[in-house]
Scaffold this active site. Structure first.
Site, PDB file in Angstrom:
ATOM      1  N   ASP A  41       0.604  -9.474   9.740  1.00  0.00           N
ATOM      2  CA  ASP A  41       1.380  -8.254   9.829  1.00  0.00           C
ATOM      3  C   ASP A  41       2.857  -8.385   9.232  1.00  0.00           C
ATOM      4  OD1 ASP A  41      -0.674  -6.908  10.528  1.00  0.00           O
ATOM      5  OD2 ASP A  41       0.070  -6.690  12.758  1.00  0.00           O
ATOM      6  N   ASP A  79       0.827  -1.176   0.116  1.00  0.00           N
ATOM      7  CA  ASP A  79       0.120  -0.157  -0.122  1.00  0.00           C
ATOM      8  C   ASP A  79       0.800   1.351  -0.216  1.00  0.00           C
ATOM      9  OD1 ASP A  79      -2.788   0.280  -0.181  1.00  0.00           O
ATOM     10  OD2 ASP A  79      -3.364   0.442   1.746  1.00  0.00           O
ATOM     11  N   ASP A 129     -10.363  -5.242  13.229  1.00  0.00           N
ATOM     12  CA  ASP A 129     -10.361  -6.840  13.277  1.00  0.00           C
ATOM     13  C   ASP A 129     -11.400  -7.315  14.284  1.00  0.00           C
ATOM     14  OD1 ASP A 129      -8.913  -5.450  15.327  1.00  0.00           O
ATOM     15  OD2 ASP A 129      -7.068  -6.124  14.878  1.00  0.00           O
ATOM     16  N   ASP A 164       5.647  -7.717  10.064  1.00  0.00           N
ATOM     17  CA  ASP A 164       6.691  -7.921  11.038  1.00  0.00           C
ATOM     18  C   ASP A 164       6.351  -9.275  11.953  1.00  0.00           C
ATOM     19  OD1 ASP A 164       4.681  -6.102  12.238  1.00  0.00           O
ATOM     20  OD2 ASP A 164       6.044  -6.637  14.010  1.00  0.00           O
TER      21      ASP A 164
END
Length: 865
Positions: free
Chosen positions: A273, A209, A369, A275
């Protein structure tokens, strides 16, 4: 003989044994034959019997005796549960303590409501209402938490090996990214590709993004994002995943995932995610749950391998559980019992068809979420929480980043509370337990103002005589102390390995102003606020204090500290109020300890290491010359490792190492020895740095360290909460935070040798013995100062030139005297000194410009010497 000494004599009646063994099993036998209807009547009867215990008035000495008795019972139950091996019996202890704590809490609340509300004057009335409201919120929060954790659900994975692979679901793995470092994204992508699954049924997507077009032509960020996007594209081509972009940034991460939902073909989607590095068994352990067609998502824990600001800045050294463990190790498993586990945005697999039924990932709040999970549960679908750590993520490195992340969660939960009203909204087809669990979660972040009220109320009394409690004194303590301690004991049974006493109060103080402000705004206008990306991978070079985030808390701490100076004046001028003064003084002293620790969380400690170390025990084979040594890593990172050896080897400064994961992954590297520390006669710790690893070596090291993991070391925490020890450790935060942090000293390590050498200096050869040799340098001992030929003698002027000029000199090295063809080398003098016995010690380094030419000679010498 030892067993007879340690066990009670036979035949002697033991009250404690009878209580801990007989009583729970009696209830087990009595309750197992009850149906659901009879059980409900039994619960109702218990509630009716509890009413007299709550409202019966007692004299102060009687209440004090009851309080002492209740605390003794609570302590006894807590110790008995610690020693209980049966989970079913532990559950009875847990339920009994919940009942006892709630009865004691409601008795305190009844006393507070009936006898202590002080409406004498408008100032006292306002203070009274604020404190009473804060206490009501605390009691409600306590009851909700007890309900959420009434039963902890443990799950086992569904064995995919019993199902033909052609029937397995197709899985897409989404890794959304915006502006994160490309190396961080690469780690996650490599591990995602390495996840074990049926061939051809798994595809990895990088959802990029980071659009350069969102910035103007003259904005330097445009070029930065353009370069990053190109690097991401090249990385995807190199390692074999798909680079996916979109032409807008609408709805941030949620919009990015929703866009991908319509472009990929998988039945299930694993969201990570960028990471969150997955271990290789992630899909095998989670996909099986989806063969129940009602299951919408499977959530697993988020775990961080680097310390968060609380652990790093308070220097807890891992002795205190991280803040997220409370949620992922207990609350989520309690929610799972009620089919109310939350989707947490990462480390989760979601069924795409169910997600699309509710319009994809929710975009109306910044906690998309949890909001999505609410909608899926409202459709009657199931959730699964599987408590196995299978991702290694990065916690925010700086306090300000951590604060931003927590504020986003606080805002998002308040938005859900305001927009969806999960407790009473008739449009939501939720069960009553699900409503309670969601209400508990969405109202949790309202703690900011109550926490500040608890800190300010005793200060107002000591400084200004404002008294919100009528008759505050020993009588109030007689009701409050059992309520506080029994709640502490009950929470210990529930959270003993995941939340230590009083540390939650630190967290609430740290976040009080920010969470209070954003939740109030979100409740007033839920459309306020936007999704912010949390910075990760930031290195902190020096100590700093986050004044901006902590200014409100500093004012509160200053008021509390100042109020303690008023205590002597109260005792001198108003001795008749000594009970109220005593209670408020103890209250303020306790608050001050918490506030000081909370302020120290904003005192950033420097990071000594460039890369975070993982406490992993991996097999290591060390090779040098014709020798090999077996070892185990104590910790490891992308830059180096600490290895435990069962011997004291004679090593050069550069070695070859092979490191093996928990199953098949392995990596071979060249390493430099930076420290060799004998621990005992049979154990040595070897500190190594990896030398110029190639791209493929770094990638293989990532897979060994983060992917090939059977069980992460934080899966089971051994140490448990000890309330008073926890408070003592917290109180010493000040001394730890200002302690000097120094990197571990590095010592030159070379192979110990005994070789014949000659030093060419000022046109003459001087005989010497090489005592240490390594790839980067060596040490010579010159015992005779006279040259081999002629009358030239080394003097103090020569030593001065060696130390000051650090000249380039020639060397001859050989295994034995009289070798006709010794090895010829060039080296640079780095130090020279004369010892008391007359020997001259010369340290030399091999110049890097001659490394390619001289390295084969040096390695050959290391083999033969």
């Amino acid at each position: 003989m030892s067993s007879s000494l340690n066990s009670p004599p036979r035949g002697r009646f033991s009250l404690s044994r009878w209580l801990t063994d007989t009583t729970p099993r009696f209830f087990d036998r009595a309750l197992q034959n009850l149906g659901r209807k009879q059980f409900k009547w039994l619960v109702l009867l218990l509630l009716l019997l509890s009413v007299p215990l709550i409202i019966t008035p007692l004299r102060i000495w009687q209440q004090a005796v009851i309080a002492l008795l209740l605390v003794i019972i609570g302590q006894f139950i807590m110790e008995a549960e610690e020693q209980e091996s049966s989970s079913e019996i532990s559950q009875y202890y847990h339920l009994f303590m919940v009942w006892l704590s709630l009865v004691t809490t409601l008795r305190y609340l009844y006393y507070r409501t009936s006898y202590t509300l002080n409406f004498d004057g408008w100032i006292n009335s306002i203070a009274c209402l604020l404190l009473y409201g804060a206490e009501l919120y605390a009691v409600l929060t306590l009851a909700l938490a007890y309900f959420q954790t009434l039963r902890i659900k443990e799950r086992q994975p569904v064995d995919l090996g019993t199902i033909p692979q052609e029937e397995w679901f197709n899985v897409d793995i989404y890794i959304p990214t915006f502006n994160e470092d490309v190396e961080i994204v690469r780690k996650t992508a490599l591990a995602a590709i390495a996840c074990d699954y049926a061939p051809g049924k798994k595809t990895v997507y990088i959802l990029d993004d980071g659009r350069p077009e969102r910035y103007k032509e003259n904005d330097p960020r445009r070029e930065s994002f353009r370069r990053r996007r190109e690097q991401i594209r090249q990385m995807c081509e190199e390692i074999g995943c798909i680079h996916m972009t979109r032409d807008n940034n609408n709805h941030a991460k949620a919009g990015n995932i929703n866009n991908a939902f319509h472009k990929t073909d998988g039945d299930l989607v694993l969201i990570l995610d960028c990471d969150h590095i997955p271990s290789r068994q992630f899909l095998l352990d989670t996909v099986g749950f989806f063969f129940d067609p009602k299951v919408s998502f499977v959530q697993t824990p988020h775990w961080f391998y680097n310390p968060d600001p609380f652990e790093r800045n308070l220097l807890t050294a891992g002795r205190i559980p991280a803040g997220n463990e409370l949620f992922y190790k207990v609350l989520q498993k309690g929610n799972d019992f009620w089919n109310a586990a939350f989707f947490c945005g990462s480390a989760a697999i979601i069924r795409k068809s169910h997600a699309l039924e509710v319009g994809g990932i929710a975009v109306e709040t910044v906690t998309e979420d949890c909001h999505t999970a609410l909608r899926l549960h409202s459709r009657g679908y199931k959730s699964v929480y599987y408590d196995k750590i299978m991702v290694a993520g990065l916690a925010p490195d700086t306090f300000s980043s951590y604060m931003g992340q927590q504020v986003r969660w606080a805002r998002g939960m308040a938005q859900i509370l305001r927009l969806e009203n999960p407790l009473f909204n008739p449009r939501l087809k939720l069960t009553i337990p699900q409503r309670i669990c969601y209400f508990s979660a969405t109202s949790h972040f309202l703690y900011g103002y109550p926490r500040l009220i608890y800190a300010i109320v005793p200060t107002l009394f000591l400084l200004f005589g404002i008294n919100p409690i009528r008759g505050l004194g020993l009588e109030t303590l007689a009701y409050a102390v059992p309520h506080i301690l029994l709640a502490l004991f009950t929470n210990h049974l529930i959270y003993k390995n995941v939340r230590f006493s009083f540390w939650n109060e630190i967290f609430e103080f740290v976040m009080a102003f920010q969470s209070g402000w954003v939740t109030m705004l979100a409740l007033l206008n839920p459309r306020l606020g936007s999704f912010n990306v949390t910075d990760k991978g930031v290195n902190i070079a020096k100590r700093t204090f986050d004044w901006r985030s902590m200014r409100g808390l500093m004012v509160v701490a200053a008021l509390v500290f100042t109020s303690l100076f008023a205590v002597p004046y109260w005792l001198l001028l108003r001795p008749e109020d000594w009970q109220a003064v005593l209670v408020n003084t103890l209250w303020s002293g306790f608050n001050l300890i918490l506030l000081i620790a909370a302020l120290l969380v904003g005192f950033e400690q420097p990071q000594v290491r460039a890369a975070h170390r993982l406490q992993r025990h991996l097999r290591v084979v060390i090779s040098t010359a014709n020798q090999t040594f077996q070892g185990t890593t104590v910790n490891i990172s992308e830059t180096g490792a600490l290895v435990s050896l069962e011997s004291l080897p004679n090593l050069p400064d550069e070695i070859d190492v092979e490191i093996m994961g928990d199953s098949t992954a392995r990596v071979s590297l060249t390493a430099r020895v930076v420290r060799l520390s004998p621990v005992s006669d049979t154990k040595t710790l070897l500190a190594i740095d990896f030398v110029n690893p190639s791209r493929s070596q770094i990638d293989n090291l990532i897979l060994v360290s983060y992917s090939d993991v059977r069980e992460w070391y934080s899966q089971k925490r051994q140490n448990s909460d000890q309330p008073f020890h926890s408070l003592g450790f917290l109180a010493t935060s000040l001394t730890r935070s200002f302690r000097d942090i120094k990197p571990t000293a590095r010592k030159q390590v070379r192979k110990q040798v005994n070789a014949v050498g000659e030093l060419y200096w000022d046109g003459h050869f001087f005989p010497a013995i090489a005592t240490e040799l390594g790839v980067t340098g060596l040490r010579l001992e010159i015992s005779g100062k006279k040259a081999k030929s002629g009358d030239r003698v080394l003097g103090q002027e020569d030593l001065h030139k060696m130390r000051s000029l650090k000249p380039l000199v020639g060397l001859l090295l050989s295994r034995e005297e009289g070798n006709p063809s010794p090895s010829k080398l060039l080296a640079e003098i780095s130090g020279a000194k004369e010892e008391t016995n007359g020997k001259i010690i010369v340290d030399l380094n091999f110049p890097t410009q001659f490394k390619q030419r001289q390295s084969p000679k040096i390695k050959q010498l290391l083999q033969v010497l």
